[in-house]
Design a protein around this motif. Structure first.
Motif, PDB file in Angstrom:
ATOM      1  N   SER A  71       0.807  -1.232   0.000  1.00  0.00           N
ATOM      2  CA  SER A  71       0.000   0.000   0.000  1.00  0.00           C
ATOM      3  C   SER A  71       0.840   1.281   0.000  1.00  0.00           C
ATOM      4  N   ARG A 153       0.605   3.188  -6.559  1.00  0.00           N
ATOM      5  CA  ARG A 153       0.441   2.535  -5.250  1.00  0.00           C
ATOM      6  C   ARG A 153       0.801   1.063  -5.375  1.00  0.00           C
ATOM      7  N   PRO A 157      -5.446   0.100  -1.181  1.00  0.00           N
ATOM      8  CA  PRO A 157      -5.299   1.259  -0.289  1.00  0.00           C
ATOM      9  C   PRO A 157      -4.874   0.823   1.114  1.00  0.00           C
ATOM     10  N   ARG A 158      -4.182   1.754   1.800  1.00  0.00           N
ATOM     11  CA  ARG A 158      -3.659   1.453   3.142  1.00  0.00           C
ATOM     12  C   ARG A 158      -4.815   1.460   4.141  1.00  0.00           C
TER      13      ARG A 158
END
Ligand SMILES: C[S@@+](CC[C@H](N)C(=O)[O-])C[C@H]1O[C@@H](n2cnc3c(N)ncnc32)[C@H](O)[C@@H]1O
Length: 282
Positions: A71, A153, A157-158
């Motif tokens: 991420s 990325r 997503p983180r």
């Protein structure tokens, strides 16, 4: 334990001082393929081609994939180039080649920023500024007065625990969000006033890494710049309470980087070929 700020005078194509999955965000501007001031960086082949130059950069992109956390984000500032060889004009779209190469490495490409630099002049037949005939069609070319800030990325997503205080303490204002997350940034370039080395360095203004670090990382994260130049990203990472590791191949730039951060009051470790050469306390 690594110190919070590390500068390694060495080649970022092999970042052996950086452990796997230890970096949250990369913000960098590499030497630009087919822009003549950078030609000698790519001179490992006798007459390096556009492909050779991107293969040189690819070695660092692969290292970025290794050292980023899952991420993690990579922000790459790059410009396209034009060159006339044997009388034939050609456009080299560096930004699209870098997107292809990051995709091949498995990164997710996010929407990018167009950085409008109000500095370059229009071109006539690719020969510099318009001359007297510059008002006559059809042989003038559109000026390359935009650079790209590509954003990638590594994976999904983180995620964060609910109400993570470091994340909430890192938030931006509505005004900042509206300006920073729009696609065109009008940010003036910096005056290049470093003796002799200025043309080699082509520093970006602090505002570019400042926005990117605020947009894509949180307080305490680790920032990497594998093409450190005069140390702009290090200086901004310090201002924003992030940690930092960076590589710069030219040892002549070490003093410029030191001067850039000496008033910060923070300790920076300088290493050369894996050996600590200096510790600076401002
Ligand atoms: C466009 S400049 C970076 C400017 C920087 N963003 C600043 O604001 O000063 C690119 C830098 O990458 C360095 N460089 C080129 N190849 C490198 C490599 N393989 N490893 C580390 N640094 C490299 C060059 O010496 C140059 O200083």
């Amino acid at each position: 334990m690594s110190p919070d700020y590390r500068v390694i005078i060495g080649d970022s194509r092999r970042m052996s001082d950086v452990t796997d999955e230890s970096v949250h965000i990369t913000v960098t501007s590499p030497p630009y393929p087919m822009v003549s001031i950078w030609d000698d960086f790519f001179a490992e082949a006798a007459a390096p081609t556009y492909n050779d130059m991107h293969e040189y950069l690819n070695e660092t992109w692969r290292e970025i994939r290794r050292v980023l956390i899952p991420s993690g984000i990579a922000c790459i500032n790059i410009g396209d180039a034009t060159r006339t060889s044997n009388g034939i004009f050609h456009l080299y779209p560096n930004h699209s080649r870098i997107i292809e190469n990051f995709e091949k490495l498995g990164f997710v490409t996010l929407p990018y920023v167009l950085w409008k630099k109000p500095t370059n002049r229009p071109h006539y037949k690719g020969k510099g500024a318009f001359l007297g005939s510059g008002f006559l069609p059809p042989n003038a070319y559109v000026t390359l007065d935009m650079e790209y800030i590509l954003i990638f990325r590594k994976g999904p997503p983180r995620s964060f625990p609910p109400k993570d205080p470091r994340r909430y303490d890192s938030k931006f204002t509505k005004k900042q969000r509206d300006e920073w997350f729009s696609q065109v940034w009008k940010v003036p370039g910096v005056r290049q006033d470093l003796d002799g080395l200025e043309r080699r360095v082509a520093a970006f203004p602090e505002e570019i890494p400042r926005r990117l670090i605020r947009m894509f990382s949180i307080l305490g994260d680790v920032v990497l710049d594998p093409f450190l130049g005069s140390g702009t990203t290090l200086k901004v990472a310090m201002d924003l309470d992030r940690k930092f590791v960076g590589y710069e191949k030219l040892s002549q730039l070490a003093d410029i980087i030191r001067r850039r951060v000496e008033s910060s009051g923070k300790q920076v470790e300088f290493l050369e070929h894996g050996r600590v050469v200096d510790e600076l306390v401002g």
